[in-house]
Design an enzyme around this catalytic site. Sequence first.
Site, PDB file in Angstrom:
ATOM      1  N   ASP A  36       7.753   3.516   1.235  1.00  7.85           N
ATOM      2  CA  ASP A  36       6.778   3.613   2.322  1.00  7.85           C
ATOM      3  C   ASP A  36       7.445   3.302   3.663  1.00  7.85           C
ATOM      4  O   ASP A  36       7.279   4.025   4.645  1.00  7.85           O
ATOM      5  CB  ASP A  36       5.625   2.643   2.051  1.00  7.85           C
ATOM      6  CG  ASP A  36       4.581   2.650   3.139  1.00  7.85           C
ATOM      7  OD1 ASP A  36       4.074   3.742   3.483  1.00  7.85           O
ATOM      8  OD2 ASP A  36       4.265   1.553   3.664  1.00  7.85           O
ATOM      9  N   GLU A 112       6.133   7.666  -2.904  1.00  6.43           N
ATOM     10  CA  GLU A 112       6.768   6.567  -2.169  1.00  6.43           C
ATOM     11  C   GLU A 112       7.820   5.861  -3.026  1.00  6.43           C
ATOM     12  O   GLU A 112       8.905   5.532  -2.538  1.00  6.43           O
ATOM     13  CB  GLU A 112       5.709   5.561  -1.698  1.00  6.43           C
ATOM     14  CG  GLU A 112       4.822   6.091  -0.604  1.00  6.43           C
ATOM     15  CD  GLU A 112       3.633   5.204  -0.313  1.00  6.43           C
ATOM     16  OE1 GLU A 112       3.065   5.349   0.775  1.00  6.43           O
ATOM     17  OE2 GLU A 112       3.258   4.375  -1.170  1.00  6.43           O
TER      18      GLU A 112
END
Length: 181
Positions: A36, A112
């Site tokens: 992320d 992610e």
Amino acid sequence: SFANKELLEQSLTRPLGKKNKKGLFQRNKILGLLGDRVIELVLTDELIKHHSDKGVGWISAIRQRLVSARVLAQISRELGLVDYLTEETETNREKGESKVERQERHASEVFEALIGAYYKDGGYEAVYELVVRLLWPQLEIVNKRVFAVVQPLLYLNSHIKQLHGVEPEYRPLENRKSKKG
């Protein structure tokens, strides 16, 4: 391609429960957190490189939409990563989350985690190229959606800055309540 296949396995593992014998759930979450942040860093760098003239508000709004669960889940589905997702038990659902919302969250989380693993495996330059290749094509779509419909004030500010070279300033109006005498 991954040199460390264990990282790839960790990134694509979504166990049924909160614990499993290899501890992959925790490592998957950590890779997701790392991924992320790497995605945000790469996109921020690219947006500043190519669009610094549009201002911080525009860059922040576009980056926020590019890293949204919706966009990341879409890319995850296009790459076929959702095939690796497993159903979680009822206790692992987020409160009030529908099945569709949960599937979208899982798809974005696996993307992610994969980016986090790719960063650990290949380093920043390799992951930079991958993130740009996968997410940059979404820029035009996100830009139109965000500023034409969702955030008209930021769209207006960006347009004013392009036309006049300065961002508008806003001040609160004076309190216009009538004074009781």
